[in-house]
Enzyme design. Structure first.
Site, short mmCIF file in Angstrom:
data_model
loop_
_atom_site.label_atom_id
_atom_site.label_comp_id
_atom_site.label_asym_id
_atom_site.label_seq_id
_atom_site.Cartn_x
_atom_site.Cartn_y
_atom_site.Cartn_z
CE1 TYR A 162 -18.38 83.30 100.95
CE2 TYR A 162 -17.87 83.61 103.28
CZ TYR A 162 -17.66 82.94 102.07
OH TYR A 162 -16.75 81.91 102.01
CB SER B 105 -17.44 79.97 104.87
OG SER B 105 -16.64 80.94 105.54
P1 NAP Z 1 -11.23 81.70 94.56
O1 NAP Z 1 -9.76 81.50 94.68
O2 NAP Z 1 -11.77 83.08 94.39
O3 NAP Z 1 -11.76 80.77 93.37
C1 NAP Z 1 -13.13 80.79 93.07
C2 NAP Z 1 -13.42 79.73 92.05
O4 NAP Z 1 -14.86 79.70 91.83
C3 NAP Z 1 -12.80 80.00 90.70
O5 NAP Z 1 -12.43 78.77 90.14
C4 NAP Z 1 -13.94 80.65 89.90
O6 NAP Z 1 -13.83 80.47 88.48
C5 NAP Z 1 -15.12 79.86 90.44
N1 NAP Z 1 -16.43 80.50 90.28
C6 NAP Z 1 -16.84 81.73 90.72
N2 NAP Z 1 -18.11 81.96 90.37
C7 NAP Z 1 -18.51 80.86 89.68
C8 NAP Z 1 -19.71 80.51 89.03
N3 NAP Z 1 -20.78 81.32 89.02
N4 NAP Z 1 -19.79 79.31 88.41
C9 NAP Z 1 -18.72 78.46 88.38
N5 NAP Z 1 -17.55 78.75 88.99
C10 NAP Z 1 -17.45 79.94 89.61
O7 NAP Z 1 -11.99 81.10 95.83
P2 NAP Z 1 -11.54 80.09 97.01
O8 NAP Z 1 -10.99 80.92 98.11
O9 NAP Z 1 -10.76 78.95 96.47
O10 NAP Z 1 -12.98 79.62 97.49
C11 NAP Z 1 -13.54 78.36 97.15
C12 NAP Z 1 -14.68 78.10 98.11
O11 NAP Z 1 -14.21 78.12 99.44
C13 NAP Z 1 -15.80 79.14 98.03
O12 NAP Z 1 -17.06 78.50 98.14
C14 NAP Z 1 -15.55 80.01 99.24
O13 NAP Z 1 -16.71 80.63 99.72
C15 NAP Z 1 -15.00 78.98 100.22
N6 NAP Z 1 -14.22 79.56 101.31
C16 NAP Z 1 -13.05 80.21 101.06
C17 NAP Z 1 -12.33 80.75 102.13
C18 NAP Z 1 -11.02 81.47 101.96
O14 NAP Z 1 -10.56 82.11 102.92
N7 NAP Z 1 -10.40 81.42 100.79
C19 NAP Z 1 -12.85 80.65 103.43
C20 NAP Z 1 -14.05 80.00 103.63
C21 NAP Z 1 -14.72 79.45 102.56
P3 NAP Z 1 -12.95 81.51 87.56
O15 NAP Z 1 -11.50 81.22 87.85
O16 NAP Z 1 -13.33 81.16 86.18
O17 NAP Z 1 -13.34 82.89 87.99
#
Ligand code: NAP
Length: 248
Positions: free
Chosen positions: A157, A143
């Site tokens: 985080y 991130s």
């Molecule tokens: P999201 O929409 O909240 O989706 C999270 C995903 O992770 C879901 O598929 C969830 O499964 C899964 N998950 C959560 N805890 C888990 C665990 N313990 N074991 C296995 N799977 C798990 O998140 P996102 O925004 O796509 O984020 C994905 C990645 O990008 C993360 O690492 C996040 O830190 C990073 N990121 C995101 C942003 C942003 O602005 N969105 C920015 C920087 C970095 P369920 O559906 O079953 O709950």
């Protein structure tokens, strides 16, 4: 024969967008999720509609047995993995460090750091040429928070993603000679449900308007970078932390 990839946290957000793109390129995709089975099924359907094969695999990245089972399941169903996207991650409610309790800190580092390391270890064990693997590519999802620090929101985080950056640098050197490239993407403010899970559903839209490109990013825009890093088109890219943050 199609290449095989496992993506953690592929039921929603950036993981799902990555699964969809890889499916369109003919990859077979292991779609890991934690609890949301219906969302994982929808990702599988989307991959199949895009022309790929997919299987949904429930599993907690922070549990060793679950992680090993997850990799076994995808390899039994689809074949040996050629790529791994270390994407699953969480945030929590915004607050200064002084207000965070120990349970929150433990959960953050369990999933975002311990989980990411466990999964990378498992991918290394299966793809390393010195262990009988055929090599491959790992993309860690870090991130922009790792360089911004996220003060008053979630320094826990941000620190967890700092660990992911450092793991990427070390593993690129450790696994490069063993046939595996290791890189990371560092997304900025991306429109997914992660912000609602941290209690701020409007966060990406609100803060995204203040970035150089004047908007939040879309999950597909991060997925495009992940897919490129995973592919042979990035064959000489190793140890890179690729910001996908609109210049933030
Ligand atoms: P999201 O929409 O909240 O989706 C999270 C995903 O992770 C879901 O598929 C969830 O499964 C899964 N998950 C959560 N805890 C888990 C665990 N313990 N074991 C296995 N799977 C798990 O998140 P996102 O925004 O796509 O984020 C994905 C990645 O990008 C993360 O690492 C996040 O830190 C990073 N990121 C995101 C942003 C942003 O602005 N969105 C920015 C920087 C970095 P369920 O559906 O079953 O709950």
């Amino acid at each position: 024969m199609s290449k095989v990839v496992l993506i953690t946290g592929a039921s929603r957000g950036i993981g799902r967008a990555t699964a969809r793109l890889l499916g369109a390129q003919g990859w077979a995709v292991g779609v890991n999720y934690a609890t949301n089975q219906a969302a994982a099924r929808e990702t599988v359907d989307e991959v199949e509609r895009a022309g790929g094969r997919a299987v949904a695999i429930k599993g907690n990245v922070a549990d060793e047995k679950s992680v090993i089972k997850m990799f076994d399941t995808v390899e039994n169903a689809l074949g040996k993995i050629d790529g791994f996207v270390n994407n699953a991650g969480i945030v929590a409610a915004s607050m200064p460090l002084a207000e965070m309790d120990a349970a929150r800190l433990k959960r953050m580092f369990d999933i975002n750091v311990y989980g990411a390391y466990l999964c990378a270890r498992e991918a290394a064990r299966r793809m390393s040429t010195d262990r009988g693997g055929a090599g491959g590519s790992i993309v860690n999802v870090s991130s922009a928070a790792s360089r911004l620090g996220s003060p008053n929101e979630y320094v826990d985080y941000a620190g967890s993603k700092g660990a992911v950056d450092t793991m990427t640098i070390g593993l690129a050197k450790e696994l490069g000679p063993r046939g595996i490239r290791v890189n990371a993407v560092r997304p900025g403010l991306i429109e997914t449900e992660i912000h609602a899970s941290g209690g701020q559903p409007d966060r990406a839209a609100r803060l995204g308007s203040q970035t150089p490109l004047g908007r939040p990013g879309h999950a597909k825009e991060v997925a495009e970078a992940i897919v490129w890093l995973l592919s042979d088109a990035a064959s000489y890219v190793n140890g890179t932390l690729l910001d996908v943050s609109g210049g933030r």
